[in-house]
Every structure is written in structure tokens, then in C-alpha cells.
Scaffold this motif. Structure first.
Motif, short mmCIF file in Angstrom:
data_model
loop_
_atom_site.label_atom_id
_atom_site.label_comp_id
_atom_site.label_asym_id
_atom_site.label_seq_id
_atom_site.Cartn_x
_atom_site.Cartn_y
_atom_site.Cartn_z
N ALA A 180 -29.20 -1.75 27.03
CA ALA A 180 -27.81 -1.62 26.56
C ALA A 180 -26.84 -2.03 27.66
CB ALA A 180 -27.52 -0.19 26.13
N GLY A 183 -23.83 -1.24 24.40
CA GLY A 183 -24.44 -0.36 23.38
C GLY A 183 -24.21 -0.87 21.96
N GLU A 262 -35.74 -11.87 31.58
CA GLU A 262 -34.48 -11.99 32.30
C GLU A 262 -34.28 -10.61 32.89
OE1 GLU A 262 -30.82 -10.61 32.48
OE2 GLU A 262 -31.98 -10.16 30.70
N TYR A 265 -31.31 -7.44 31.94
CA TYR A 265 -31.38 -6.60 30.74
C TYR A 265 -32.83 -6.34 30.31
CZ TYR A 265 -26.36 -7.44 30.12
OH TYR A 265 -25.01 -7.51 30.29
N THR A 293 -33.35 -9.67 24.39
CA THR A 293 -31.96 -9.96 24.04
C THR A 293 -31.45 -11.28 24.62
OG1 THR A 293 -31.45 -8.32 25.75
CG2 THR A 293 -31.13 -7.64 23.47
C1 LIG Z 1 -28.92 -10.81 27.68
C2 LIG Z 1 -28.27 -9.55 27.24
N1 LIG Z 1 -29.04 -8.54 26.83
C3 LIG Z 1 -28.52 -7.36 26.45
C4 LIG Z 1 -27.16 -7.14 26.46
C5 LIG Z 1 -26.64 -5.80 26.05
O1 LIG Z 1 -26.17 -5.80 24.75
P1 LIG Z 1 -25.10 -4.76 24.28
O2 LIG Z 1 -23.82 -5.10 24.99
O3 LIG Z 1 -25.00 -4.99 22.82
O4 LIG Z 1 -25.57 -3.41 24.65
C6 LIG Z 1 -26.29 -8.16 26.88
C7 LIG Z 1 -24.84 -7.98 26.92
O5 LIG Z 1 -24.18 -8.05 25.96
C8 LIG Z 1 -26.87 -9.39 27.27
O6 LIG Z 1 -26.10 -10.42 27.68
#
Ligand SMILES: Cc1ncc(COP(=O)(O)O)c(C=O)c1O
Length: 322
Positions: A180, A183, A262, A265, A293
Motif C-alpha cells: 500500500a 491504500g 520492483e 512496493y 502492482t
Molecule cells: C508500483 C506501485 N505499487 C503499489 C502502489 C501502491 O498503490 P496504492 O497507492 O493504491 O496503495 C503504487 C502507488 O500508487 C505503485 O506505484
């Protein structure tokens, strides 16, 4: 601008990691990194409802904000170029020449550097007035594509993964695992699950960023109780900090699984998962869906923080395109 009708499907794949296998925990990964080479990861799902609202309002383009390594601005600029709408990026700090910034420029995003103080003012009531005067027919998208709209765009990930369970030989699963930042993606999964399976998010940012409050607020706006999820501290000294242990773990997981990660995150979330598995907080026999993500365009820059880093050392794995 036209309403983009792109509806990408991310593959769900078995994820082979020896520390999970040794504990009898099965992992599958929802590969949001594979939906597109440029508009990758959770960014598209968060952006799509914002773009739909902008298109319906007859906007000419979209303005949003972020840092010099922002995955969100990166996806927005790529989407603008792909789907033919204008984009404006308001950037934190002084002008910097990062790989992300070069991409933004290449894709025609109009950039404005706000300095640090100027960027901190983004939550003030009068912040948007001068930008709306300068770009009168542009829609604004919050930082990171967040808020209820962004979360609603991520709800679809639940049905996307569930539709692919039979191909994995899974009758069901025991929960989700992801990183997150704001989030928003977590909130989307919680909305999509509506209590059916728990969602665990590893915080890639310090608790002071207010993720817990933001998630609760989004769920409240959606009329859903703040339950069915938990947040784990996993920032490891701050957002985007990559230490030697995290870098080595990233590389080892890449080598075992064949999936390029990566560290800011997804690998941070996996390291937190490894910790939970090793402390027996996750029972043997569990089946978890991990969300990749995306954000791979920032991988090399993130790893360069590690002393002794070389691109060759950390480029050992070809991404899987299954
Ligand atoms: C590569 C990556 N993973 C995860 C996230 C986290 O997502 P969120 O902001 O929806 O928690 C982000 C940021 O948005 C991101 O760039």
C-alpha cells in the motif's frame, strides 16, 4: 477527450518461492505488471474511473500531481498519449532529469515544477484555482489516482483473479496480499471482496502518511464498514528506501520465480509476507493471491541506492510474459 474503452486482463500465475513452499503456503500472483509495457500495474485500474468522469464532463485533458519518479504520472502521461488526451503534471520539488521525467516529456505531458513548499500546499482550498485558470477545460485527478473513484476502479481485480482460479487448480483462496502507498488498491480489493476474503497490505510508506485513515474514509464513502483488511508496517525506514537486505531479497525472489519485481512496493510486500510466514502467522495450507502492482520502470533507479549496485548484477532475470 474520448472515453478510453480499454479493459486489460492481468494473468494470475503460480508464484514459486522457496520460503513459502517450505512452510506449505501456496502463492499466486496477479500480474498487473503485464497488462501493458507503459501503462502498467494498478495505475490503470485507479485511473480508469477518473478518466471516465473527465470524458463525460467533456474535459480536454487531465491535470494531476506527483514526484519525479511518480508511477502515477508515468501511467497518466502514457495513457494520454495512447488515447489522445492532453496531460499536465504538477511536480514536487525542483526540476530533475529522471527516467520517469524524460518519459513524461516524451509523451507530451506539460510539466510544472512546484518546489517543495508549493507542492505541500496541494491540500489547501485555493491550490487548484490558478491551475484551473491556466487549463480551464481540464479535469483534475488526485495524487496517485486515489479516492473512492480510484478504489472502485480496482474492485474488478477480485473478479479478474477469481475467474482464473480453476486454471491454477485452486477451488478457493484464503486472502490477498499487496503493498500500500495510498491504500487505494487495498480499498478496492476490500470493496470487491465485501468480506468474503481478508486483504493484507504491507505499508510501503511510514504510518505518518495516514493510509489507515484514508482507507477507512474511502470505505465509509462507499458505505462499507472498515473491516476485512489489515495493514502491516513494512516501510523499512521510509518510502522508496531500498536497503541491502531488500535488494538481495528482490533478486533472490526474481531468480526463484522468474518474475521481475520492483523493490519499492511489490518486493517490500513479499519481504513482509516472508516475515509473517516465518513467524508462523500464516498457517500451512494457506493459498494467497499476491498483487504485482507494476512500476518496473522505476526498478533500476530504486536499486541504485544500494552500495555496489550494478545493472548487470540485478538484471539477471528476464521478465516472464506468459
Ligand atoms: C508500483 C506501485 N505499487 C503499489 C502502489 C501502491 O498503490 P496504492 O497507492 O493504491 O496503495 C503504487 C502507488 O500508487 C505503485 O506505484
Amino acid at each position: 477527450m474520448q472515453l478510453p474503452t480499454w479493459q486489460p486482463q492481468a494473468p494470475l500465475q503460480a508464484l514459486a518461492l522457496p520460503w513459502a513452499e517450505a512452510a506449505g503456503v501456496s502463492l499466486a500472483v496477479l500480474r498487473l505488471d503485464l497488462i501493458d509495457p507503459l501503462i502498467s500495474g494498478n495505475k490503470w485500474f485507479k485511473l480508469a474511473p477518473h478518466l471516465a468522469v473527465a470524458a463525460q464532463a467533456g474535459a480536454e485533458g487531465v491535470i494531476s500531481l506527483g514526484g519525479a519518479h511518480s508511477n502515477h504520472l508515468h501511467a497518466l502521461a502514457a495513457a494520454g498519449q495512447r488515447f489522445g488526451f492532453a496531460t499536465v503534471g504538477l511536480l514536487r520539488g525542483e526540476p530533475q532529469d529522471t527516467a520517469t521525467v524524460r518519459d513524461l516529456q516524451r509523451w507530451g505531458m506539460q510539466l510544472h515544477w512546484l518546489g517543495y513548499g508549493g507542492y505541500r500546499a496541494r491540500h489547501q482550498a485555493d491550490f487548484w484555482a490558478p491551475w484551473q485558470a491556466l487549463y480551464p477545460h481540464f479535469a483534475t485527478v488526485p495524487e496517485g489516482g486515489g479516492g473512492l473513484l480510484g478504489a472502485q476502479g480496482c474492485q474488478v481485480l477480485v473478479s479478474m483473479a477469481r475467474a482464473q482460479l480453476p486454471a491454477l487448480g485452486w477451488a478457493d483462496y484464503d486472502g490477498w496480499w499487496l503493498a500500500a502507498g495510498t491504500g487505494t488498491t487495498l480499498a478496492g480489493l476490500v470493496l470487491g471482496e465485501a468480506g468474503a476474503h481478508p486483504v493484507t497490505a504491507a505499508l510501503a510508506v511510514p504510518a505518518s502518511h495516514g493510509v489507515a485513515q484514508q482507507v477507512a474514509e474511502v470505505l465509509q464513502q462507499a458505505g462499507q464498514a472498515a473491516q476485512g483488511y489489515r495493514l502491516l508496517e513494512a516501510a523499512r525506514g521510509g518510502f522508496a528506501r531500498v536497503d541491502t537486505e531488500l535488494a538481495a531479497f528482490t533478486l533472490a525472489c526474481e531468480q526463484h520465480s522468474g518474475v521481475l519485481l520492483e523493490p519499492v512496493y511489490t518486493a517490500k510486500a513479499l519481504l513482509a509476507l516472508q516475515g509473517q510466514i516465518e513467524s508462523a502467522a500464516i498457517p500451512a495450507g494457506s493459498r494467497l493471491i499476491v498483487v504485482h502492482t507494476g512500476g518496473l520502470q522505476g526498478r533500476s533507479a530504486a536499486l541504485q541506492q544500494v552500495p555496489g549496485y550494478t545493472d548487470e548484477q540485478f538484471a539477471a532475470v528476464e521478465p516472464s510474459h506468459e
